[in-house]
Design a protein around this motif. Sequence first.
Motif, PDB file in Angstrom:
ATOM      1  N   ARG A  21       0.839  -1.209   0.000  1.00  0.00           N
ATOM      2  CA  ARG A  21       0.000   0.000   0.000  1.00  0.00           C
ATOM      3  C   ARG A  21       0.869   1.253   0.000  1.00  0.00           C
ATOM      4  O   ARG A  21       0.574   2.231  -0.702  1.00  0.00           O
ATOM      5  CB  ARG A  21      -0.919  -0.029   1.221  1.00  0.00           C
ATOM      6  CG  ARG A  21      -1.695   1.264   1.439  1.00  0.00           C
ATOM      7  CD  ARG A  21      -2.681   1.137   2.590  1.00  0.00           C
ATOM      8  NE  ARG A  21      -2.065   0.603   3.800  1.00  0.00           N
ATOM      9  CZ  ARG A  21      -1.340   1.328   4.646  1.00  0.00           C
ATOM     10  NH1 ARG A  21      -1.093   2.606   4.380  1.00  0.00           N
ATOM     11  NH2 ARG A  21      -0.845   0.773   5.731  1.00  0.00           N
ATOM     12  N   ILE A  22       1.940   1.226   0.772  1.00  0.00           N
ATOM     13  CA  ILE A  22       2.832   2.383   0.852  1.00  0.00           C
ATOM     14  C   ILE A  22       3.575   2.604  -0.463  1.00  0.00           C
ATOM     15  O   ILE A  22       3.842   3.737  -0.875  1.00  0.00           O
ATOM     16  CB  ILE A  22       3.833   2.188   2.012  1.00  0.00           C
ATOM     17  CG1 ILE A  22       3.106   2.304   3.351  1.00  0.00           C
ATOM     18  CG2 ILE A  22       4.970   3.196   1.942  1.00  0.00           C
ATOM     19  CD1 ILE A  22       3.953   1.899   4.533  1.00  0.00           C
ATOM     20  N   ALA A  23       3.891   1.502  -1.153  1.00  0.00           N
ATOM     21  CA  ALA A  23       4.619   1.606  -2.426  1.00  0.00           C
ATOM     22  C   ALA A  23       3.716   1.994  -3.584  1.00  0.00           C
ATOM     23  O   ALA A  23       4.196   2.505  -4.605  1.00  0.00           O
ATOM     24  CB  ALA A  23       5.312   0.278  -2.734  1.00  0.00           C
ATOM     25  N   ALA A  24       2.419   1.766  -3.460  1.00  0.00           N
ATOM     26  CA  ALA A  24       1.484   1.975  -4.569  1.00  0.00           C
ATOM     27  C   ALA A  24       1.569   3.360  -5.209  1.00  0.00           C
ATOM     28  O   ALA A  24       1.506   3.473  -6.444  1.00  0.00           O
ATOM     29  CB  ALA A  24       0.055   1.681  -4.110  1.00  0.00           C
ATOM     30  N   PRO A  25       1.715   4.461  -4.434  1.00  0.00           N
ATOM     31  CA  PRO A  25       1.798   5.775  -5.075  1.00  0.00           C
ATOM     32  C   PRO A  25       3.011   5.950  -5.984  1.00  0.00           C
ATOM     33  O   PRO A  25       3.036   6.871  -6.811  1.00  0.00           O
ATOM     34  CB  PRO A  25       1.870   6.739  -3.880  1.00  0.00           C
ATOM     35  CG  PRO A  25       1.207   6.009  -2.763  1.00  0.00           C
ATOM     36  CD  PRO A  25       1.609   4.585  -2.965  1.00  0.00           C
ATOM     37  N   LEU A  26       4.006   5.079  -5.841  1.00  0.00           N
ATOM     38  CA  LEU A  26       5.193   5.164  -6.690  1.00  0.00           C
ATOM     39  C   LEU A  26       5.003   4.445  -8.018  1.00  0.00           C
ATOM     40  O   LEU A  26       5.823   4.575  -8.922  1.00  0.00           O
ATOM     41  CB  LEU A  26       6.399   4.537  -5.973  1.00  0.00           C
ATOM     42  CG  LEU A  26       6.751   5.064  -4.572  1.00  0.00           C
ATOM     43  CD1 LEU A  26       7.948   4.296  -4.021  1.00  0.00           C
ATOM     44  CD2 LEU A  26       7.026   6.562  -4.606  1.00  0.00           C
ATOM     45  N   VAL A  27       3.917   3.675  -8.135  1.00  0.00           N
ATOM     46  CA  VAL A  27       3.682   2.819  -9.295  1.00  0.00           C
ATOM     47  C   VAL A  27       2.698   3.470 -10.258  1.00  0.00           C
ATOM     48  O   VAL A  27       1.589   3.830  -9.878  1.00  0.00           O
ATOM     49  CB  VAL A  27       3.133   1.449  -8.851  1.00  0.00           C
ATOM     50  CG1 VAL A  27       2.905   0.544 -10.057  1.00  0.00           C
ATOM     51  CG2 VAL A  27       4.083   0.783  -7.854  1.00  0.00           C
ATOM     52  N   GLY A  28       3.091   3.631 -11.488  1.00  0.00           N
ATOM     53  CA  GLY A  28       2.196   4.188 -12.494  1.00  0.00           C
ATOM     54  C   GLY A  28       1.119   3.198 -12.884  1.00  0.00           C
ATOM     55  O   GLY A  28       1.324   1.978 -12.846  1.00  0.00           O
ATOM     56  N   SER A  29      -0.043   3.709 -13.280  1.00  0.00           N
ATOM     57  CA  SER A  29      -1.157   2.830 -13.626  1.00  0.00           C
ATOM     58  C   SER A  29      -0.881   1.987 -14.860  1.00  0.00           C
ATOM     59  O   SER A  29      -1.503   0.942 -15.066  1.00  0.00           O
ATOM     60  CB  SER A  29      -2.427   3.662 -13.845  1.00  0.00           C
ATOM     61  OG  SER A  29      -2.230   4.591 -14.905  1.00  0.00           O
ATOM     62  N   ASP A  30       0.067   2.428 -15.697  1.00  0.00           N
ATOM     63  CA  ASP A  30       0.385   1.677 -16.906  1.00  0.00           C
ATOM     64  C   ASP A  30       1.653   0.837 -16.753  1.00  0.00           C
ATOM     65  O   ASP A  30       2.153   0.273 -17.729  1.00  0.00           O
ATOM     66  CB  ASP A  30       0.555   2.627 -18.092  1.00  0.00           C
ATOM     67  CG  ASP A  30       1.660   3.656 -17.866  1.00  0.00           C
ATOM     68  OD1 ASP A  30       2.096   3.822 -16.700  1.00  0.00           O
ATOM     69  OD2 ASP A  30       2.079   4.303 -18.839  1.00  0.00           O
ATOM     70  N   ALA A  31       2.153   0.737 -15.527  1.00  0.00           N
ATOM     71  CA  ALA A  31       3.412   0.027 -15.293  1.00  0.00           C
ATOM     72  C   ALA A  31       3.224  -1.489 -15.346  1.00  0.00           C
ATOM     73  O   ALA A  31       2.154  -2.015 -15.044  1.00  0.00           O
ATOM     74  CB  ALA A  31       3.994   0.416 -13.934  1.00  0.00           C
ATOM     75  N   THR A  32       4.286  -2.166 -15.726  1.00  0.00           N
ATOM     76  CA  THR A  32       4.366  -3.618 -15.638  1.00  0.00           C
ATOM     77  C   THR A  32       5.498  -3.941 -14.673  1.00  0.00           C
ATOM     78  O   THR A  32       6.665  -3.700 -14.979  1.00  0.00           O
ATOM     79  CB  THR A  32       4.645  -4.262 -17.003  1.00  0.00           C
ATOM     80  OG1 THR A  32       3.571  -3.969 -17.899  1.00  0.00           O
ATOM     81  CG2 THR A  32       4.789  -5.777 -16.870  1.00  0.00           C
ATOM     82  N   LEU A  33       5.148  -4.445 -13.499  1.00  0.00           N
ATOM     83  CA  LEU A  33       6.135  -4.714 -12.459  1.00  0.00           C
ATOM     84  C   LEU A  33       6.693  -6.133 -12.604  1.00  0.00           C
ATOM     85  O   LEU A  33       5.946  -7.089 -12.788  1.00  0.00           O
ATOM     86  CB  LEU A  33       5.510  -4.564 -11.070  1.00  0.00           C
ATOM     87  CG  LEU A  33       4.913  -3.204 -10.715  1.00  0.00           C
ATOM     88  CD1 LEU A  33       4.363  -3.238  -9.299  1.00  0.00           C
ATOM     89  CD2 LEU A  33       5.962  -2.094 -10.852  1.00  0.00           C
ATOM     90  N   VAL A  34       8.000  -6.234 -12.481  1.00  0.00           N
ATOM     91  CA  VAL A  34       8.663  -7.537 -12.446  1.00  0.00           C
ATOM     92  C   VAL A  34       9.350  -7.654 -11.089  1.00  0.00           C
ATOM     93  O   VAL A  34      10.360  -6.985 -10.846  1.00  0.00           O
ATOM     94  CB  VAL A  34       9.691  -7.689 -13.583  1.00  0.00           C
ATOM     95  CG1 VAL A  34      10.414  -9.033 -13.464  1.00  0.00           C
ATOM     96  CG2 VAL A  34       9.016  -7.567 -14.942  1.00  0.00           C
ATOM     97  N   PRO A  35       8.805  -8.460 -10.182  1.00  0.00           N
ATOM     98  CA  PRO A  35       9.411  -8.580  -8.843  1.00  0.00           C
ATOM     99  C   PRO A  35      10.725  -9.346  -8.892  1.00  0.00           C
ATOM    100  O   PRO A  35      10.898 -10.266  -9.689  1.00  0.00           O
ATOM    101  CB  PRO A  35       8.361  -9.374  -8.044  1.00  0.00           C
ATOM    102  CG  PRO A  35       7.145  -9.438  -8.898  1.00  0.00           C
ATOM    103  CD  PRO A  35       7.588  -9.255 -10.314  1.00  0.00           C
ATOM    104  N   VAL A  36      11.650  -8.946  -8.028  1.00  0.00           N
ATOM    105  CA  VAL A  36      12.884  -9.699  -7.847  1.00  0.00           C
ATOM    106  C   VAL A  36      12.541 -10.936  -7.018  1.00  0.00           C
ATOM    107  O   VAL A  36      12.045 -10.819  -5.903  1.00  0.00           O
ATOM    108  CB  VAL A  36      13.944  -8.853  -7.125  1.00  0.00           C
ATOM    109  CG1 VAL A  36      15.187  -9.695  -6.817  1.00  0.00           C
ATOM    110  CG2 VAL A  36      14.324  -7.639  -7.978  1.00  0.00           C
ATOM    111  N   PRO A  37      12.766 -12.143  -7.544  1.00  0.00           N
ATOM    112  CA  PRO A  37      12.319 -13.354  -6.852  1.00  0.00           C
ATOM    113  C   PRO A  37      13.224 -13.748  -5.693  1.00  0.00           C
ATOM    114  O   PRO A  37      14.432 -13.494  -5.713  1.00  0.00           O
ATOM    115  CB  PRO A  37      12.354 -14.418  -7.952  1.00  0.00           C
ATOM    116  CG  PRO A  37      13.452 -13.964  -8.853  1.00  0.00           C
ATOM    117  CD  PRO A  37      13.399 -12.455  -8.850  1.00  0.00           C
TER     118      PRO A  37
END
Length: 207
Positions: free
Chosen positions: A75-91
């Motif tokens: 939730r805290i990170a969400a404002p940093l994420v653009g609505s058109d972003a594609t996130l790739v998590p570091v596994p």
Amino acid sequence: MDWRALLDVVFPAQCAECNLIGSGLCEACEPRSKPLHVRLPSLFVVARAAYEGSIRSAVLAVKDGRRDVAEALGRIAAPLVGSDATLVPVPTTAQRLRVRGVDGVAYMARCAAALSGARVVPGLRRGSGRAQHGRSRIERLAAHGRFVCDASAVAGRHVTLFDDVCTTGATLRDCAEAIREAGGIVDDAIVLAVANGPQPWSATMPS
């Protein structure tokens, strides 16, 4: 009552910093500082805060398998994420996944994406080599080739890396290299925190 609701009753969300019931990181313990911007070679990183205080407590709690805290950090990170972003998590490593029962970074990424309207693509997996935790700074910087990327997930796409902590930046650079080798385009990363200390990068503010 589903199993998650039952867990919430038996093990209610509790602040990782002050133990207040109700959220994995309560409003009073959320970071008040502005996001930090860090320049790595070929990669621009935005972090929610420095790796200290309540953020450090929360990240460590997620490493212990705390889903409630992971949800709060997402939730805290969400404002940093653009609505058109594609996130790739570091596994995480397979061993840690077995011990913790959850990939905390991937869970945070999904929570952040759900709130921001972004999407998550689990395109990376661990290859050879051990995790960075416990390594010296020199060993961290020398590590490379530890990740493999699924070309079908990223080829031709602009993606954003997502991780919990940036210490030397070696993991993010390694992941970015794997994505580029698979045909993906990655110029930036989002992390919850950046660690203090001598680093091969310098903090910058966006122009």
